[in-house]
Write an enzyme that holds these catalytic residues in place. Sequence first.
Site, PDB file in Angstrom:
ATOM      1  N   HIS A 111       0.860  -1.180   0.000  1.00 22.03           N
ATOM      2  CA  HIS A 111       0.000   0.000   0.000  1.00 22.03           C
ATOM      3  C   HIS A 111       0.902   1.238   0.000  1.00 22.03           C
ATOM      4  O   HIS A 111       1.655   1.457   0.937  1.00 22.03           O
ATOM      5  CB  HIS A 111      -0.870   0.037   1.259  1.00 22.03           C
ATOM      6  N   GLU A 137      -4.922  -1.716  11.948  1.00 20.81           N
ATOM      7  CA  GLU A 137      -3.765  -0.858  12.225  1.00 20.81           C
ATOM      8  C   GLU A 137      -4.017   0.035  13.436  1.00 20.81           C
ATOM      9  O   GLU A 137      -3.134   0.781  13.855  1.00 20.81           O
ATOM     10  CB  GLU A 137      -3.445   0.006  10.999  1.00 20.81           C
ATOM     11  N   MET A 167     -10.680  -7.431   4.900  1.00 22.65           N
ATOM     12  CA  MET A 167     -10.543  -6.612   6.113  1.00 22.65           C
ATOM     13  C   MET A 167     -10.740  -5.124   5.823  1.00 22.65           C
ATOM     14  O   MET A 167     -10.200  -4.273   6.531  1.00 22.65           O
ATOM     15  CB  MET A 167      -9.161  -6.852   6.736  1.00 22.65           C
ATOM     16  N   SER A 168     -11.491  -4.813   4.784  1.00 20.14           N
ATOM     17  CA  SER A 168     -11.594  -3.399   4.394  1.00 20.14           C
ATOM     18  C   SER A 168     -12.946  -3.118   3.759  1.00 20.14           C
ATOM     19  O   SER A 168     -13.929  -3.819   4.005  1.00 20.14           O
ATOM     20  CB  SER A 168     -10.469  -3.069   3.395  1.00 20.14           C
ATOM     21  N   ASN A 219      -6.691 -15.760  -2.599  1.00 22.61           N
ATOM     22  CA  ASN A 219      -6.402 -17.065  -1.978  1.00 22.61           C
ATOM     23  C   ASN A 219      -7.724 -17.702  -1.601  1.00 22.61           C
ATOM     24  O   ASN A 219      -8.718 -17.003  -1.432  1.00 22.61           O
ATOM     25  CB  ASN A 219      -5.550 -16.857  -0.716  1.00 22.61           C
ATOM     26  N   HIS A 273       0.527 -13.066   3.500  1.00 23.22           N
ATOM     27  CA  HIS A 273       0.337 -11.800   2.796  1.00 23.22           C
ATOM     28  C   HIS A 273       1.069 -11.809   1.450  1.00 23.22           C
ATOM     29  O   HIS A 273       0.629 -11.185   0.488  1.00 23.22           O
ATOM     30  CB  HIS A 273       0.819 -10.637   3.678  1.00 23.22           C
TER      31      HIS A 273
HETATM   32  N1  HPA Z   1      -9.106 -13.306   4.698  1.00 28.49           N
HETATM   33  C1  HPA Z   1      -9.231 -12.027   5.029  1.00 28.49           C
HETATM   34  N2  HPA Z   1      -8.690 -11.048   4.310  1.00 28.49           N
HETATM   35  C2  HPA Z   1      -8.002 -11.379   3.196  1.00 28.49           C
HETATM   36  C3  HPA Z   1      -7.827 -12.721   2.809  1.00 28.49           C
HETATM   37  C4  HPA Z   1      -8.417 -13.745   3.604  1.00 28.49           C
HETATM   38  O1  HPA Z   1      -8.317 -14.955   3.335  1.00 28.49           O
HETATM   39  N3  HPA Z   1      -7.096 -12.702   1.671  1.00 28.49           N
HETATM   40  C5  HPA Z   1      -6.852 -11.399   1.387  1.00 28.49           C
HETATM   41  N4  HPA Z   1      -7.383 -10.599   2.312  1.00 28.49           N
END
Ligand code: HPA
Length: 288
Positions: free
Chosen positions: A70, A95, A220-221, A244, A256
């Site tokens: 980012h 964060e 998460m966003s 993923n 990540h």
């Molecule tokens: N879970 C939550 N946030 C994510 C994931 C995940 O598997 N992959 C990328 N961001």
Amino acid sequence: MTSGPTMSDDLYERVQTAAGAIRKAASGPAPKVGLILGSGLGGYADKLTGAKAIDYGDIPGFPRSHVVGHKGRLVIGAREGVTCAALQGRVHLYEGHSAATAAFPARVLIALGCKVLIVTNAAGGLDPSWPPGTLMLIRDHIDMLRDHALRGPNDERLGPRFPDMTKAYAPELRALVTRIAVAASITLQEGIYVAMPGPTYETPSEVRMLQTLGAHATGMSTVPEVCVARHMGARVIGISCITNQAAGITGAELSHEEVTETATRVRATFERLLDGILGGLISTGELS
Ligand code: HPA
């Protein structure tokens, strides 16, 4: 004015101050489309022409992101004949930021004139049949974050106390994006995004819970930004890059690095889709 810091008593002024600083730094036409570029997807901002980049640190009130992948820059420039304001990187609740803070840059884009906000993210796939690299148009979301971007006093100058979320992801724009994907031979799934607080990825049991809830992608966003966009009356298009398969689906551990690697791998397709969307927004008169 009540004493002590409250979450949004001066929010309207802070939004205007940030927008004013950006207008001063980047003179030119006002942006019509805001782009929020998620993990590994920020490269699209580099394709804007006649661009002016402003570091978040130079915009009053903008939070700073520390996540790898980012960048933390606002880029204003044109693509497909559309002036865009692109956020290269965002901050997340994990964060330590509040949802209101995480969504502040989105508010500023809308204050600058963006009528449509395109929010993108990297997400874990909850549908076992979707391989990593799948792109998903967000039809709706489920908010599992433990903070809300509109929590606190409401300023009617920004929007109503109780915004409707029936059509959070504008159906007519979803139809447009679907048509564009078909015309460009881009495989695009459609589904429900669930926002989880992180920063741990989900446990396999949580993944099963989210599947049971009917979600297709977990991240998460995004939800805080979509809530402020609806609050302020902007229309939203959401696109998840399934980087993923969510935890426990294959048994492989998550990282990540895998997230950013997959996002980088689908970059060309993702950018082609964004180009198509911008062109489609213009040709259908959605921005006029
Ligand atoms: N879970 C939550 N946030 C994510 C994931 C995940 O598997 N992959 C990328 N961001």
